[in-house]
Scaffold this motif. Structure first.
Motif, mmCIF file in Angstrom:
data_model
loop_
_atom_site.group_PDB
_atom_site.id
_atom_site.type_symbol
_atom_site.label_atom_id
_atom_site.label_comp_id
_atom_site.label_asym_id
_atom_site.label_seq_id
_atom_site.Cartn_x
_atom_site.Cartn_y
_atom_site.Cartn_z
ATOM 1 N N GLN B 22 0.826 -1.196 0.000
ATOM 2 C CA GLN B 22 0.000 0.000 0.000
ATOM 3 C C GLN B 22 0.858 1.244 0.000
ATOM 4 N N ILE B 23 0.655 2.079 -1.003
ATOM 5 C CA ILE B 23 1.332 3.358 -1.017
ATOM 6 C C ILE B 23 0.314 4.367 -0.502
ATOM 7 N N PRO B 24 0.706 5.188 0.458
ATOM 8 C CA PRO B 24 -0.267 6.139 0.978
ATOM 9 C C PRO B 24 -0.853 6.978 -0.150
ATOM 10 N N LYS B 25 -2.164 7.121 -0.128
ATOM 11 C CA LYS B 25 -2.834 7.808 -1.225
ATOM 12 C C LYS B 25 -2.490 9.284 -1.293
ATOM 13 N N ASP B 26 -2.169 9.830 -0.110
ATOM 14 C CA ASP B 26 -1.924 11.270 -0.100
ATOM 15 C C ASP B 26 -0.451 11.608 -0.325
ATOM 16 N N ALA B 27 0.351 10.600 -0.747
ATOM 17 C CA ALA B 27 1.772 10.853 -0.964
ATOM 18 C C ALA B 27 1.960 11.755 -2.187
ATOM 19 N N LEU B 28 3.029 12.516 -2.141
ATOM 20 C CA LEU B 28 3.380 13.419 -3.225
ATOM 21 C C LEU B 28 4.132 12.630 -4.296
ATOM 22 N N THR B 29 3.696 12.725 -5.541
ATOM 23 C CA THR B 29 4.394 11.995 -6.603
ATOM 24 C C THR B 29 5.395 12.909 -7.304
ATOM 25 N N ILE B 30 6.645 12.534 -7.181
ATOM 26 C CA ILE B 30 7.706 13.346 -7.768
ATOM 27 C C ILE B 30 8.258 12.618 -8.986
ATOM 28 N N ALA B 31 8.180 13.276 -10.148
ATOM 29 C CA ALA B 31 8.750 12.697 -11.363
ATOM 30 C C ALA B 31 10.101 13.352 -11.566
ATOM 31 N N THR B 32 11.121 12.532 -11.777
ATOM 32 C CA THR B 32 12.445 13.128 -11.876
ATOM 33 C C THR B 32 13.276 12.561 -13.010
ATOM 34 N N ALA B 33 14.103 13.427 -13.564
ATOM 35 C CA ALA B 33 15.005 13.027 -14.650
ATOM 36 C C ALA B 33 16.033 12.035 -14.118
ATOM 37 N N ALA B 34 16.522 11.207 -15.024
ATOM 38 C CA ALA B 34 17.402 10.113 -14.630
ATOM 39 C C ALA B 34 18.658 10.582 -13.883
ATOM 40 N N ASN B 35 19.180 11.756 -14.213
ATOM 41 C CA ASN B 35 20.424 12.189 -13.551
ATOM 42 C C ASN B 35 20.216 12.483 -12.067
ATOM 43 N N MET B 36 18.928 12.687 -11.684
ATOM 44 C CA MET B 36 18.618 13.037 -10.290
ATOM 45 C C MET B 36 18.343 11.814 -9.438
ATOM 46 N N GLN B 37 18.405 10.603 -10.033
ATOM 47 C CA GLN B 37 17.891 9.440 -9.319
ATOM 48 C C GLN B 37 18.622 9.134 -8.010
ATOM 49 N N PHE B 38 19.861 9.560 -7.867
ATOM 50 C CA PHE B 38 20.571 9.271 -6.621
ATOM 51 C C PHE B 38 20.346 10.360 -5.587
ATOM 52 N N VAL B 39 20.456 11.605 -6.030
ATOM 53 C CA VAL B 39 20.302 12.710 -5.087
ATOM 54 C C VAL B 39 18.867 12.788 -4.569
ATOM 55 N N ILE B 40 17.909 12.387 -5.387
ATOM 56 C CA ILE B 40 16.507 12.528 -4.995
ATOM 57 C C ILE B 40 16.178 11.688 -3.763
#
Lengths: 224, 254
Positions: B22-40
């Motif tokens: 279950q993912i909380p329904k009220d979670a914020l969905t962040i879409a990010t470019a591949a270069n950000m995948q570690f820092v995010i």
């Protein structure tokens, strides 16, 4: 202006792959249809694996095994001059593995369904197994061979995962139509993506329609 | 066992598994470019600790994410690798605010090989057979790599060695699997904990390429998450957010 290169390359890849695959698959299917060896189920399973495994698995391992920095990939590169990643040859090799079941299965089931009497009669008349295969058996399973050819051809045209993993998107070498479509969508060039997709859709539709017409006997009825 | 028993088993298993993730329904969905995948990951953890807001992550290339959002994907925040894609969404009227630059990316040259000397000049070496870079048409780091090669005046010499990843992640995959001998990637990648210490890298002189302006924009898709998205943006521009970005090799405006 649309660059036709990727479409031409896709066709070239599909043609080369299908021809080589036919040459490899006929003996393999013949062996599978006739053998009683215990290893048969294992070989059959291996041939069918590409149906189940995601193409990315195949691409991933091809990438690792054939990398020139790897012992085997390095040997191939230095001794034979064959580099199977980031090259057209590599795509052909990957596509052959990926489309193998689509060629072997129809031919194998075609051969298995032939009555034994054909083979026996030919043997009594003193023909070798190879002559029997070419002159008798294969001529009696033309629809199966056609199905194999067309499915492999169409499957190669539709290939994406393997090419994406081992291709490297090099124009004229590995940038096939499916990759070009992905690129154009990503670059928000929907126009170009529509053109490539439209061409592929039409080609795929015509090829499959042809098979169903031929195998369904519609053409014969129509011409008579 | 009858078919019915087997079927009910399958259904039971499916149900029990689906209730696990279950993912909380009220979670914020962040879409990010591949270069950000570690820092995010660091950004999200720190943000969630500070605000108690859960986040979901979607990683892809900026172009694909933009295409998805244009067609109605309900992401709340886009962290792009450039300004072009956020601008595009802004023009389509899908955004809450105007896109702004949150960080500047740095380009590095990365190899898993033991070379005598690591410098951009090594690219013309005959022993270097493949050079990986992201697709210049769609990936900002690919664009920067392409500009660097042109500035160095070696485009014609190395043209045949260039292989293109569809995003910076695939480029990394080419480099780390040694399929390509060397390649251009983002500094945030070589500084990420998962790959830290692997291979060798040098930073490319930023004078060789136009700045890689990474943009953030908030999306309109889910009205009930506007304030959360706004909080994330504030966090990104706060000292805590900037510190994390800097730690991963991004430069930020002070």
């Amino acid at each position: 202006m649309i660059d036709w290169g990727p479409l031409v390359l896709t066709l070239k890849l599909a043609v080369v792959t299908t021809i080589l695959l036919l040459i490899v698959s006929v003996p393999m299917a013949y062996w599978l249809a006739n053998t009683k060896k215990r290893i048969k189920p294992i070989i059959e399973t291996l041939v069918s694996m590409p149906l189940v495994l995601p193409p990315t698995v195949l691409g991933f391992y091809l990438l690792i095994v054939f990398s020139p920095s790897n012992a085997f990939g390095g040997w191939l590169d230095e001794q034979i001059g064959l580099r199977l990643i980031f090259s057209f040859e590599g795509l052909v090799f990957g596509s052959m593995i990926y489309s193998l079941p689509f060629m072997v299965h129809p031919i194998q089931s075609g051969l298995s369904n032939l009555p034994n009497s054909l083979q026996e009669a030919s043997a009594i008349l003193g023909k070798s197994k190879i002559t029997t295969l070419i002159k008798v058996l294969l001529r009696n399973i033309k629809p199966s061979i056609l199905t194999g050819i067309v499915l492999s051809f169409a499957h190669t045209i539709g290939e994406f995962g393997v090419v994406l993993m081992i291709g490297g998107n090099m124009p004229g070498q590995t940038k096939v139509a499916s990759i070009a479509i992905y690129d154009e969508v990503e670059a928000l060039n929907y126009g170009a993506a529509h053109v490539y997709s439209g061409v592929l859709f039409t080609v795929a539709f015509c090829i499959l329609l042809l098979v169903y017409l031929v195998n369904g006997g519609f053409l014969k009825r129509f011409w008579k | 066992m009858s078919v019915k028993t087997i079927l009910s088993f399958i259904i039971l298993i499916t149900i029990s598994f689906s209730s696990c993730r279950q993912i909380p329904k009220d979670a914020l969905t962040i879409a990010t470019a591949a270069n950000m995948q570690f820092v995010i990951q660091d950004l999200m953890t720190s943000f969630s600790e500070q605000t108690g807001i859960d986040c979901n992550l979607v990683v892809s290339s900026s172009g694909i994410l933009t295409a998805q959002m244009s067609e109605g994907a309900a992401y709340d925040v886009l962290l792009s690798a450039d300004m072009k894609y956020p601008q595009q969404l802004f023009k389509q009227g899908l955004t809450l605010d105007t896109p702004v630059v949150y960080a500047f990316g740095k380009l590095v040259l990365w190899t898993m090989l033991e070379l005598d000397e690591l410098s951009p000049e090594v690219l013309i070496d005959q022993n270097i057979k493949f050079i990986a870079m992201a697709n210049p048409k769609t990936a900002p780091y690919g664009r920067a790599a392409s500009e660097t090669i042109q500035q160095l005046g070696i485009q014609a010499t190395i043209e045949k060695k260039l292989v293109y990843g569809e995003s910076i992640s695939q480029t990394n995959q080419f480099i780390t699997s040694k399929s390509a001998d060397i390649g251009f990637t983002a500094k945030s990648v070589v500084l990420a904990p998962v790959v830290a210490g692997k291979g060798h890298w040098i930073e490319i002189d930023p004078a060789y390429y136009r700045p890689i302006e990474q943009g953030i924009v908030l999306l309109k898709a889910n009205p009930d998450k506007f304030s959360k998205a706004q909080k994330f943006k504030e966090f990104l521009f706060s000292d805590a957010g900037k510190n994390i970005l800097n730690k991963f090799g991004y430069s930020t405006k002070s």
